[in-house]
Scaffold this motif. Sequence first.
Motif, PDB file in Angstrom:
ATOM      1  N   ASN A   1       0.819  -1.217   0.000  1.00  0.00           N
ATOM      2  CA  ASN A   1       0.000   0.000   0.000  1.00  0.00           C
ATOM      3  C   ASN A   1       0.850   1.263   0.000  1.00  0.00           C
ATOM      4  N   LYS A   2       2.035   1.214   0.587  1.00  0.00           N
ATOM      5  CA  LYS A   2       2.916   2.384   0.603  1.00  0.00           C
ATOM      6  C   LYS A   2       3.326   2.766  -0.818  1.00  0.00           C
ATOM      7  N   THR A   3       3.547   1.763  -1.660  1.00  0.00           N
ATOM      8  CA  THR A   3       3.894   2.033  -3.060  1.00  0.00           C
ATOM      9  C   THR A   3       2.739   2.717  -3.772  1.00  0.00           C
ATOM     10  N   ILE A   4       1.536   2.252  -3.504  1.00  0.00           N
ATOM     11  CA  ILE A   4       0.352   2.866  -4.112  1.00  0.00           C
ATOM     12  C   ILE A   4       0.202   4.309  -3.631  1.00  0.00           C
ATOM     13  N   GLU A   5       0.411   4.548  -2.348  1.00  0.00           N
ATOM     14  CA  GLU A   5       0.339   5.912  -1.809  1.00  0.00           C
ATOM     15  C   GLU A   5       1.404   6.791  -2.448  1.00  0.00           C
ATOM     16  N   SER A   6       2.599   6.249  -2.655  1.00  0.00           N
ATOM     17  CA  SER A   6       3.668   7.016  -3.306  1.00  0.00           C
ATOM     18  C   SER A   6       3.281   7.391  -4.728  1.00  0.00           C
ATOM     19  N   MET A   7       2.635   6.467  -5.424  1.00  0.00           N
ATOM     20  CA  MET A   7       2.196   6.757  -6.786  1.00  0.00           C
ATOM     21  C   MET A   7       1.146   7.865  -6.794  1.00  0.00           C
ATOM     22  N   ALA A   8       0.274   7.880  -5.807  1.00  0.00           N
ATOM     23  CA  ALA A   8      -0.746   8.932  -5.719  1.00  0.00           C
ATOM     24  C   ALA A   8      -0.097  10.292  -5.486  1.00  0.00           C
ATOM     25  N   ILE A   9       0.970  10.325  -4.713  1.00  0.00           N
ATOM     26  CA  ILE A   9       1.678  11.580  -4.462  1.00  0.00           C
ATOM     27  C   ILE A   9       2.246  12.138  -5.764  1.00  0.00           C
ATOM     28  N   LEU A  10       2.600  11.264  -6.680  1.00  0.00           N
ATOM     29  CA  LEU A  10       3.167  11.695  -7.964  1.00  0.00           C
ATOM     30  C   LEU A  10       2.125  12.243  -8.931  1.00  0.00           C
ATOM     31  N   ALA A  11       0.866  12.240  -8.543  1.00  0.00           N
ATOM     32  CA  ALA A  11      -0.190  12.743  -9.419  1.00  0.00           C
ATOM     33  C   ALA A  11      -0.131  14.258  -9.598  1.00  0.00           C
ATOM     34  N   GLU A  12       0.660  14.941  -8.815  1.00  0.00           N
ATOM     35  CA  GLU A  12       0.789  16.393  -8.892  1.00  0.00           C
ATOM     36  C   GLU A  12       1.996  16.740  -9.773  1.00  0.00           C
ATOM     37  N   PRO A  13       1.781  17.475 -10.879  1.00  0.00           N
ATOM     38  CA  PRO A  13       2.885  17.807 -11.793  1.00  0.00           C
ATOM     39  C   PRO A  13       4.073  18.511 -11.126  1.00  0.00           C
ATOM     40  N   THR A  14       3.813  19.364 -10.146  1.00  0.00           N
ATOM     41  CA  THR A  14       4.906  20.068  -9.478  1.00  0.00           C
ATOM     42  C   THR A  14       5.833  19.080  -8.780  1.00  0.00           C
ATOM     43  N   ARG A  15       5.274  18.027  -8.195  1.00  0.00           N
ATOM     44  CA  ARG A  15       6.104  17.039  -7.502  1.00  0.00           C
ATOM     45  C   ARG A  15       6.940  16.231  -8.495  1.00  0.00           C
ATOM     46  N   ILE A  16       6.388  15.979  -9.669  1.00  0.00           N
ATOM     47  CA  ILE A  16       7.176  15.314 -10.717  1.00  0.00           C
ATOM     48  C   ILE A  16       8.348  16.207 -11.119  1.00  0.00           C
ATOM     49  N   LYS A  17       8.090  17.500 -11.295  1.00  0.00           N
ATOM     50  CA  LYS A  17       9.153  18.448 -11.665  1.00  0.00           C
ATOM     51  C   LYS A  17      10.230  18.488 -10.589  1.00  0.00           C
ATOM     52  N   ILE A  18       9.820  18.481  -9.333  1.00  0.00           N
ATOM     53  CA  ILE A  18      10.788  18.497  -8.223  1.00  0.00           C
ATOM     54  C   ILE A  18      11.672  17.257  -8.295  1.00  0.00           C
ATOM     55  N   LEU A  19      11.060  16.086  -8.481  1.00  0.00           N
ATOM     56  CA  LEU A  19      11.842  14.850  -8.558  1.00  0.00           C
ATOM     57  C   LEU A  19      12.793  14.869  -9.751  1.00  0.00           C
ATOM     58  N   LEU A  20      12.336  15.386 -10.887  1.00  0.00           N
ATOM     59  CA  LEU A  20      13.204  15.470 -12.062  1.00  0.00           C
ATOM     60  C   LEU A  20      14.393  16.400 -11.814  1.00  0.00           C
ATOM     61  N   LEU A  21      14.139  17.516 -11.141  1.00  0.00           N
ATOM     62  CA  LEU A  21      15.229  18.438 -10.806  1.00  0.00           C
ATOM     63  C   LEU A  21      16.253  17.773  -9.895  1.00  0.00           C
ATOM     64  N   ILE A  22      15.757  17.126  -8.860  1.00  0.00           N
ATOM     65  CA  ILE A  22      16.666  16.470  -7.916  1.00  0.00           C
ATOM     66  C   ILE A  22      17.441  15.352  -8.615  1.00  0.00           C
ATOM     67  N   ALA A  23      16.736  14.547  -9.408  1.00  0.00           N
ATOM     68  CA  ALA A  23      17.384  13.434 -10.100  1.00  0.00           C
ATOM     69  C   ALA A  23      18.466  13.913 -11.066  1.00  0.00           C
ATOM     70  N   SER A  24      18.237  15.053 -11.703  1.00  0.00           N
ATOM     71  CA  SER A  24      19.218  15.565 -12.677  1.00  0.00           C
ATOM     72  C   SER A  24      20.501  16.049 -12.002  1.00  0.00           C
ATOM     73  N   SER A  25      20.414  16.383 -10.716  1.00  0.00           N
ATOM     74  CA  SER A  25      21.592  16.873  -9.993  1.00  0.00           C
ATOM     75  C   SER A  25      22.134  15.864  -8.986  1.00  0.00           C
TER      76      SER A  25
END
Length: 122
Positions: free
Chosen positions: A3-27
Amino acid sequence: MNNKTIESMAILAEPTRIKILLLIASSGELRAKDILENLSVTQPTLSHHMNLLLEGNLVLARKDGRCMWYSVNKKSIDEIKSVLAAIAGEGEIKPVASKKTTVGRTSAKKTVPAKSAKKVEA
């Protein structure tokens, strides 16, 4: 999958959070200040998003003096990738164990399925 994985996927439903992860991952690792410089959000808004990402175990935080450094939690991302691969038919995953739920409404006389239930206006 849990269920934690499913909750994590729901958190990714917000475009701003995807952008944040992409920024962090790129650096590899970024401070909140660095993230703010690359997004059009306020500090309180970023703080809200970072707290959700932390709660969802999608990012890791490391304190260095007064600075908080954030990195992507690759283990959580790998779990999400395996779920998506299974959905795409490219992998196998165990189903989530959950409590049975009843779809629809029940009355004293009969069960009304959710799709045939009529909306009642007050």
